[in-house]
Design an enzyme around this catalytic site. Structure first.
Site, mmCIF file in Angstrom:
data_model
loop_
_atom_site.group_PDB
_atom_site.id
_atom_site.type_symbol
_atom_site.label_atom_id
_atom_site.label_comp_id
_atom_site.label_asym_id
_atom_site.label_seq_id
_atom_site.Cartn_x
_atom_site.Cartn_y
_atom_site.Cartn_z
ATOM 1 N N LYS A 136 0.831 -1.209 0.000
ATOM 2 C CA LYS A 136 0.000 0.000 0.000
ATOM 3 C C LYS A 136 0.861 1.252 0.000
ATOM 4 O O LYS A 136 0.525 2.257 -0.641
ATOM 5 C CB LYS A 136 -0.917 -0.007 1.222
ATOM 6 C CG LYS A 136 -1.796 1.232 1.338
ATOM 7 C CD LYS A 136 -2.801 1.119 2.480
ATOM 8 C CE LYS A 136 -3.679 2.369 2.547
ATOM 9 N NZ LYS A 136 -4.726 2.239 3.569
ATOM 10 N N HIS A 274 -10.317 -32.164 -32.295
ATOM 11 C CA HIS A 274 -11.065 -31.012 -31.789
ATOM 12 C C HIS A 274 -11.853 -31.378 -30.531
ATOM 13 O O HIS A 274 -13.004 -30.969 -30.364
ATOM 14 C CB HIS A 274 -11.981 -30.448 -32.869
ATOM 15 C CG HIS A 274 -11.284 -30.139 -34.152
ATOM 16 N ND1 HIS A 274 -10.125 -29.397 -34.209
ATOM 17 C CD2 HIS A 274 -11.552 -30.508 -35.435
ATOM 18 C CE1 HIS A 274 -9.724 -29.303 -35.473
ATOM 19 N NE2 HIS A 274 -10.562 -29.982 -36.222
#
Length: 511
Positions: A136, A274
């Site tokens: 922070k 696929h």
């Protein structure tokens, strides 16, 4: 004023070298517990945290850094006159570097011997607090969680006397990524313990396995991530023993083949394209199973994925070597098989010892625009029982092939049709917007192999047209979920043509 670094780490990789470099640059080192003891053993001057806080570490080390002299020294804004005045009034001195990584919560939950109490004790409290405070206040504090960043920080300190704002922001981002990952593991542990499957807010965490060359298409970036627990038997646990790196499409297709393979216990080969099964064969040996899977669709298997649930032996490898395949995944490969298959430099060989393990991730998810869909894994096969709904019952052999076809169609994209005979797919019709189109494609693909086969549909027949087409192709038995308001039409058509029909009471849409 001498710059100060607070170092408290569980992972002590290269931390001694880092602290020594700081000391040589004139920094003061503050440390805790085992880290402090290690520095002292290495001859590095260090201030114990209790000397800074004027308060002893207590409660078996649970409380040591949660103190104003620590948090205030980290969080004070250095260009705020009020903050500076308060620091002087309270006797708090600034801390300019925070180096911290956390108790090994992940390693603890991965240890099958760890009990609940041990897991709880490995939830870090002070560490995340220090990290978040430093992150922070990143404009004034350099914060490090990853030993890989030590050298970058030392280089900048040597060259400029401080880390750049760009580096501080980069390190800050890593902090919040680190603590978010840590907290997600903890919440995930409790959700699993309490069997909470749909929490009010969903936070899941994965770890990067590899960057991929590209996604579905070359203009899309892609990355492969792995879940933390229960990876045995999944693609993330596979060891690549030969070939190129897996691509995005390779991973998706191989995962589809693996999901299908887990339905079968006897020696089985699944060929996939696929992510859809294009040829499946079960037999007494894996080489025979591969030959059956290949014969089922010698066209679609070209450039496809092959998954096997038995060791690939030399005989099987020699058959495989005559075909262009992208990936072969199996529990193991014999030495002779490896010699045969590694002659193809691009062929990926993946070793996955627990390939049949089904106790893995309990959910399946996919993104949608602006959201994320999640559902339980489809681990069931049939409803309460199979129900023969026609006048003719299937023979024992037909029933065997019906179950084979049902396991296949479960993993074909919807609308899906699977046709099978002699534990081999005769034709697969996945992913059509019309069920009759899926059936027609499967029949067309199977050609003269269709006669005498059985058929599986992943969902009910809304019309009798599929039964009529099946009869015309020579199909003798059908398995489907049932549940249409027009089931009677399909049953009557099956009775008319002497086709046996079985309802499973469970559909398997796969979208």
């Amino acid at each position: 004023m001498m710059k100060r670094a607070l170092i408290s780490v569980f992972d002590k990789t290269n931390v001694v070298e880092f602290a020594r470099e700081l000391t040589n640059l004139g920094w003061e080192i503050i440390s805790t517990g085992g880290t402090s003891a290690k520095f002292k053993a290495e001859g590095i001057p260090v201030m114990d945290i209790s000397d800074l806080t004027k308060f002893p570490e207590c409660f078996d080390g649970r409380v040591k850094t949660l103190h104003p002299n620590v948090e205030g020294g980290i969080l004070a804004i250095r260009d705020n006159e009020k903050h500076i005045a308060q620091m002087k009034e309270l006797g708090i001195e600034p801390i300019d570097i925070v180096v911290c990584n956390l108790y090994p919560f992940k390693e603890t939950i991965l240890n099958p011997e760890a009990g609940h109490e041990e897991i709880i004790e490995n939830i870090d409290i002070g560490g995340p607090t220090m990290l978040r405070a430093a992150a922070k206040n990143y404009k004034f504090v350099t914060v490090i969680t990853d030993p890989e960043d030590y050298s970058k920080v030392i280089e900048e300190l040597k060259s400029a006397g401080d880390t750049s704002i760009e580096t501080k922001e980069y390190l800050t981002a890593k902090v919040f990524e680190h603590t978010a990952h840590y907290d997600a593991l903890i919440s995930g542990y409790f959700n699993k313990k309490l069997k909470i499957t749909s929490p009010k807010t969903l936070t899941i965490t994965y770890e990067k396995k590899q960057d991929l060359r590209y996604g579905e298409n070359p203009h899309q970036n892609a990355t492969f991530y792995s879940q933390i627990q229960e990876t045995e038997g999944t693609l993330t646990a596979a060891k690549k023993i030969h070939g190129k790196e897996l691509s995005y499409n390779n991973i998706g297709d191989t995962d589809g083949a693996l999901e299908t393979l887990k339905e079968f216990e006897e020696p089985t080969i699944v060929a996939a394209k696929h992510a859809n099964p294009c040829g499946i064969g079960s037999a007494k040996t894996i080489s025979e199973a591969f030959q059956k899977a290949y014969d089922a669709d010698p066209v679609s298997i070209f450039g496809g994925i092959v998954a096997a649930n038995r060791e690939i032996d030399k005989a099987t490898a020699e058959i495989m070597s005559g075909i262009f395949l992208e990936v072969i995944v199996a529990p193991s490969f014999s030495k002779e098989a490896i010699e045969v298959l590694t002659a193809k430099k691009n062929l990926r060989l993946l070793e996955l010892p627990e390939i049949l393990k089904t106790d893995y991730s309990s959910f399946k998810g996919k993104t949608v625009l602006g959201g994320f869909l999640i559902q339980e894994m489809d681990k069931e096969l049939i409803g309460e029982k199979l129900e023969v709904v026609t006048e003719r019952e299937p023979s024992e052999k037909e029933m065997e092939d019906l179950m084979f076809a049902w396991k296949t169609v479960k993993h074909a994209k919807s609308n899906g049709i699977a046709i099978a005979k002699n534990k081999t797919t005769s034709g697969v019709g996945p992913g059509q917007v019309s069920r009759i189109w899926a059936l027609e494609n499967a029949i067309r693909q199977g050609g003269d192999r269709i006669a005498g086969s059985v058929l599986a549909s992943d969902a009910f027949f809304p019309f009798s047209d599929c039964v009529e087409a099946a009869h015309a192709a020579g199909i003798t038995a059908i398995i489907q979920p049932g549940g249409s308001i027009r089931d009677k039409d399909s049953i009557e058509a099956a009775n008319k043509f002497g086709i046996a029909m079985v309802f499973t009471g469970m559909r398997h849409f796969k979208h």
